[in-house]
Design an enzyme around this catalytic site. Structure first.
Site, PDB file in Angstrom:
ATOM      1  N   LYS A  99       0.857  -1.185   0.000  1.00 16.45           N
ATOM      2  CA  LYS A  99       0.000   0.000   0.000  1.00 16.45           C
ATOM      3  C   LYS A  99       0.891   1.231   0.000  1.00 16.45           C
ATOM      4  O   LYS A  99       1.660   1.465   0.930  1.00 16.45           O
ATOM      5  CB  LYS A  99      -0.925   0.003   1.216  1.00 16.45           C
ATOM      6  CG  LYS A  99      -1.883   1.190   1.244  1.00 16.45           C
ATOM      7  CD  LYS A  99      -2.799   1.120   2.448  1.00 16.45           C
ATOM      8  CE  LYS A  99      -3.754   2.290   2.485  1.00 16.45           C
ATOM      9  NZ  LYS A  99      -4.635   2.239   3.675  1.00 16.45           N
TER      10      LYS A  99
ATOM     11  N   LYS B 175       1.120  10.118   5.510  1.00 15.71           N
ATOM     12  CA  LYS B 175       1.246   8.725   5.929  1.00 15.71           C
ATOM     13  C   LYS B 175       2.517   8.065   5.410  1.00 15.71           C
ATOM     14  O   LYS B 175       2.615   6.839   5.375  1.00 15.71           O
ATOM     15  CB  LYS B 175       0.005   7.943   5.488  1.00 15.71           C
ATOM     16  CG  LYS B 175      -1.287   8.502   6.083  1.00 15.71           C
ATOM     17  CD  LYS B 175      -2.478   7.583   5.869  1.00 15.71           C
ATOM     18  CE  LYS B 175      -3.719   8.140   6.552  1.00 15.71           C
ATOM     19  NZ  LYS B 175      -4.867   7.202   6.497  1.00 15.71           N
TER      20      LYS B 175
ATOM     21  N   LYS C 274      -2.194  -1.523  -3.721  1.00 13.79           N
ATOM     22  CA  LYS C 274      -3.035  -0.328  -3.699  1.00 13.79           C
ATOM     23  C   LYS C 274      -2.151   0.905  -3.825  1.00 13.79           C
ATOM     24  O   LYS C 274      -1.164   0.989  -3.102  1.00 13.79           O
ATOM     25  CB  LYS C 274      -3.834  -0.286  -2.389  1.00 13.79           C
ATOM     26  CG  LYS C 274      -4.825   0.869  -2.287  1.00 13.79           C
ATOM     27  CD  LYS C 274      -5.552   0.848  -0.951  1.00 13.79           C
ATOM     28  CE  LYS C 274      -6.553   2.004  -0.875  1.00 13.79           C
ATOM     29  NZ  LYS C 274      -7.224   2.066   0.433  1.00 13.79           N
TER      30      LYS C 274
ATOM     31  N   SER D  27     -10.315   5.515  -4.921  1.00 17.19           N
ATOM     32  CA  SER D  27     -11.282   6.600  -5.065  1.00 17.19           C
ATOM     33  C   SER D  27     -10.830   7.676  -6.038  1.00 17.19           C
ATOM     34  O   SER D  27     -11.642   8.201  -6.809  1.00 17.19           O
ATOM     35  CB  SER D  27     -11.558   7.220  -3.690  1.00 17.19           C
ATOM     36  OG  SER D  27     -10.356   7.739  -3.117  1.00 17.19           O
TER      37      SER D  27
END
Length: 328
Positions: free
Chosen positions: A200, A222, A253, A279
Site C-alpha cells: 500500500k 502517511k 493499492k 477513489s
C-alpha cells in the site's frame, strides 16, 4: 508493379481482429463478475443514504440500507464486499474500533444474517476511529507501531466474532499480519482469512476516500508507514513478509498507476492477488465523463480489464455494481 504488390506478408495479426467473433475467440483475458468486490461505507443512523460529494455515484449507507444494498449486489452476482465504518465517536485510543456494538460489528451481523452467502471482508485500521486520521495510535506526533498492532488484534477478533469471513488490515504497521493471525487462531477463528494490504503506497489518489470516511490526516501525511511510490523491491519485501506471517490474499493499492507491482507480485508469489481501484482513480473517470471527454462505461470496463490482465485475481472497485450490470 506497385510497392504494395511486392509485399510478401506471411503473418498478418489483423486477420484475428477482422470480426468481433474472431476477436472474442482469441481474447487472452476475461473480466467476470466473480472478480469484483464492492467497498461499502456504513454510517450511523437509520434509513439514510448520502452521496459522497467527491465520488459521484458512490454512497454512505446506514446499516439497514446497507443490508438492502448487499442484497442487490448479491443478486447481480457480486461475491464480496469490503466494509468501512464511520463511528459515532472518535477516541484517541481507538477503542470504538473493537466495540462489540460498534458500527462495523453491527453491520457485519446484519448483513451476514440477511445475505449469508455474501463474503464479508472488513477494513482493519484506526484512521476512522481516532481524531488524528492516521492508521495507528499517535503519541507526540509519532504513529506508534506495536501499540497499534495490539488494538488491531482486538479489532480483527471483534469482526470475526460478528461474522466476518475475512479481515483486511490496511494500516501498514509492521508485524500486524502475524499478530492478527495469532489472535484469530487463539480465539477459535482459524477459518477467518486475512486479506493483507501488503503493498500500500503513500499515494495522492486516496483523497475522495478520506472524504467519504471523514478520515483525512489531521497532521502530516502517511509516508512513515505507507510505501514510497518510487519503490518496487520494497513492495516485494512487504508482500513476502505478509505471506510468511499468514496472509491468505495480498493486495496492491492503488490500482492503475501500480499495475507493474501487481504483475511482479503475481509472477513472484503463488497466492491470490487483489488490487484496489481507488477513489481518486474512480473520481477522475467520473469527472472526465461529466465533461463529456470520455465514454465512462468504456473507460470503466477497460480499466478493470487491464487490472485483470496485469494479474489481479480480485478487484476492489466502486464501479462493481455498474460493471456487474455490464457483464450480465
Amino acid at each position: 508493379m506497385s510497392q504494395l504488390d511486392l509485399l510478401n506478408i506471411v503473418h498478418r495479426p489483423r486477420r484475428l481482429r477482422r470480426t468481433a467473433a474472431l476477436r472474442n475467440l482469441v481474447q487472452e483475458n476475461t473480466l467476470t463478475v466473480n472478480d469484483l468486490v464492492f467497498p461499502l461505507f456504513v454510517m450511523p443512523g437509520t434509513n439514510a443514504v448520502e452521496e459522497v460529494s467527491s465520488m459521484p455515484g458512490s454512497f454512505r449507507f446506514t446499516i439497514d440500507r446497507a443490508v438492502e444494498e448487499c442484497k442487490e449486489l448479491y443478486d447481480l452476482g457480486i461475491q464480496g464486499i469490503d466494509l468501512f465504518g464511520i463511528p459515532e465517536q472518535k477516541t484517541e485510543d481507538g477503542s470504538e474500533a473493537y466495540n462489540d456494538n460498534g458500527i462495523l460489528q453491527q453491520a457485519i451481523r446484519a448483513i451476514k444474517k440477511a445475505v449469508p452467502e455474501l463474503c464479508i471482508m472488513t477494513d482493519v485500521a484506526l484512521d476512522p476511529f481516532t481524531p488524528f486520521g492516521h492508521d495507528g495510535l499517535v503519541k507526540d506526533g509519532i504513529i506508534l507501531n506495536d501499540e497499534t498492532v495490539e488494538v488491531l488484534q482486538k479489532m480483527a477478533v471483534s469482526h470475526a466474532e460478528a461474522g466476518a469471513d475475512f479481515v483486511s488490515p490496511s494500516d501498514m504497521m509492521d508485524g500486524r499480519i502475524g499478530a492478527i493471525r495469532e489472535a484469530l487462531d487463539e480465539t477459535d477463528h482459524s477459518d477467518v482469512g486475512i486479506l493483507s494490504y501488503a503493498a500500500k503506497y503513500a499515494s495522492s489518489f486516496y483523497g475522495p476516500f478520506r472524504d467519504a470516511l471523514h478520515s483525512a490526516p489531521q497532521f502530516g501525511d502517511k509516508s512513515t508507514y505507507q510505501m514510497n511510490p518510487a519503490n518496487t523491491e520494497e513492495a516485494m519485501k512487504e508482500v513476502e513478509l505478509d505471506i510468511v506471517e499468514g496472509a491468505d490474499i495480498v493486495m496492491v493499492k492503488p490500482g492503475l498507476a501500480y499495475l507493474d507491482i501487481v504483475w511482479r507480485t503475481k509472477e513472484r508469489f503463488d497466492v491470490p492477488v487483489a488490487i484496489y481501484h481507488v477513489s481518486g482513480e474512480y473520481a477522475m473517470v467520473k469527472a472526465a465523463a461529466a465533461k463529456g471527454w470520455i465514454d465512462e462505461d468504456r473507460v470503466m470496463m477497460e480499466s478493470l480489464l487491464c487490472m485483470k490482465r496485469a494479474g489481479a485475481d480480485i478487484i476492489f472497485t466502486y464501479y462493481a455494481k455498474e460493471a456487474a450490470k455490464k457483464l450480465r
